[in-house]
Scaffold this motif. Structure first.
Motif, short mmCIF file in Angstrom:
data_model
loop_
_atom_site.label_atom_id
_atom_site.label_comp_id
_atom_site.label_asym_id
_atom_site.label_seq_id
_atom_site.Cartn_x
_atom_site.Cartn_y
_atom_site.Cartn_z
N ARG A 156 2.90 2.67 2.12
CA ARG A 156 2.75 3.46 3.34
C ARG A 156 3.82 3.01 4.33
NH1 ARG A 156 -2.58 5.61 4.40
NH2 ARG A 156 -1.92 5.76 6.56
N CYS A 185 5.90 6.69 -1.62
CA CYS A 185 4.83 6.49 -0.64
C CYS A 185 3.63 7.39 -0.95
CB CYS A 185 5.33 6.80 0.77
SG CYS A 185 6.40 5.52 1.45
N ALA A 224 1.38 7.81 1.66
CA ALA A 224 1.10 8.36 2.98
C ALA A 224 2.21 7.96 3.94
CB ALA A 224 -0.24 7.87 3.51
N VAL A 225 2.50 8.85 4.87
CA VAL A 225 3.46 8.58 5.94
C VAL A 225 2.77 8.90 7.26
CG1 VAL A 225 5.67 9.23 6.98
CG2 VAL A 225 5.47 9.07 4.49
N GLU A 226 2.85 7.96 8.20
CA GLU A 226 2.19 8.11 9.50
C GLU A 226 3.19 8.49 10.59
OE1 GLU A 226 0.00 4.80 11.06
OE2 GLU A 226 -1.11 4.52 9.19
N SER A 245 -0.89 11.79 10.02
CA SER A 245 -0.34 11.41 8.72
C SER A 245 -0.13 12.63 7.84
CB SER A 245 -1.27 10.41 8.01
OG SER A 245 -2.48 11.03 7.66
N GLU A 259 5.44 4.29 8.56
CA GLU A 259 5.40 5.21 9.70
C GLU A 259 6.81 5.67 10.00
OE1 GLU A 259 4.60 4.96 14.53
OE2 GLU A 259 3.79 3.39 13.23
N ILE A 270 -0.18 12.99 3.60
CA ILE A 270 -0.44 12.26 2.37
C ILE A 270 0.30 12.94 1.21
CG2 ILE A 270 -2.60 11.25 3.19
CD1 ILE A 270 -4.12 13.38 1.64
N ARG A 271 0.41 12.18 0.13
CA ARG A 271 1.30 12.58 -0.97
C ARG A 271 1.04 14.00 -1.48
NH1 ARG A 271 1.69 8.31 -5.56
NH2 ARG A 271 -0.50 8.88 -5.80
N ASN A 284 0.80 -1.22 0.00
CA ASN A 284 0.00 0.00 0.00
C ASN A 284 0.84 1.27 0.00
OD1 ASN A 284 -2.77 -1.08 0.10
ND2 ASN A 284 -2.02 -2.04 1.98
#
Length: 197
Positions: free
Chosen positions: A94, A129, A131-133, A176, A96, A178-179, A92
């Motif tokens: 993604r 990515c 999204a990054v959390e 998060s 963290e 997001i891109r 996905n």
């Protein structure tokens, strides 16, 4: 091929090096600077626990669950902390950024800002990515403020999310980026760094 391959990320203030056994002495000195293992709302090894800490993180790298870095202060050449990619979800696109801690002497400097900039840039621009959390303890208000200053948005709270080493059950606050937000976040982080000189 792993989603996150070994990479060294170098900035003006700090260098992120793939964590290795050779970093043990530097990590030991860094955790002693401020007795960070005594902070009840975060998980930092005691000086005696550093070898097991490194061993655990290297095992997680082998399993492609996490990829830890040692943080080197370019000015002094010393190891001043650690951070990592974790909850890596290649399917996905993604991950963290977390497990981050800094020696007391490196806190409130440009090092954390630059490390976040390098990690986010690598995640969005190299790994692709979407999204990054970021996750932090409900009680760690300082960490929540720092994550919000980066430009991450609060997604919610994972209640009874983790059992901590002391047995306490932790609620985690999830944020998060997001891109499509990354260009603005990048500009914000670059401005913060430039304003420090």
């Amino acid at each position: 091929m792993a989603f996150v391959e070994p990479v060294t990320l170098q900035g003006r203030h700090a260098t992120l090096e793939p964590l290795a056994h050779g970093h043990a002495d530097g990590i030991r000195l860094a955790v002693a600077d401020g007795e960070l293992w005594k902070l009840w709302f975060t998980t930092v090894p005691s000086p005696d626990g550093v070898p097991a800490y490194i061993e655990q993180l290297l095992a997680q790298r082998e399993q492609e669950k996490a990829f830890a870095f040692a943080v080197r202060d370019n000015a002094s050449g010393k190891i001043v902390g650690s951070t990592r990619y974790l909850n890596i979800d290649a399917a996905n696109r993604r991950l963290e950024i977390g497990g981050t801690w800094y020696a007391q002497s490196a806190q409130r400097t440009g090092i954390n800002t630059e490390c976040k900039l390098m990690l986010l840039a690598h995640a969005f621009e190299t790994l692709g990515c979407i999204a990054v959390e970021f996750r932090t303890d409900w009680f760690n208000k300082r960490s929540q403020s720092a994550i919000e200053r980066i430009g991450a948005k609060r997604d919610g709270v994972l209640r009874n999310h983790m059992i901590m080493p002391d047995g306490r059950i932790r609620d985690s606050v999830v944020y998060s980026i997001i891109r499509n937000e990354w260009p603005g976040v990048k500009t914000n982080l670059q401005h913060k760094l430039n304003s420090r000189g």
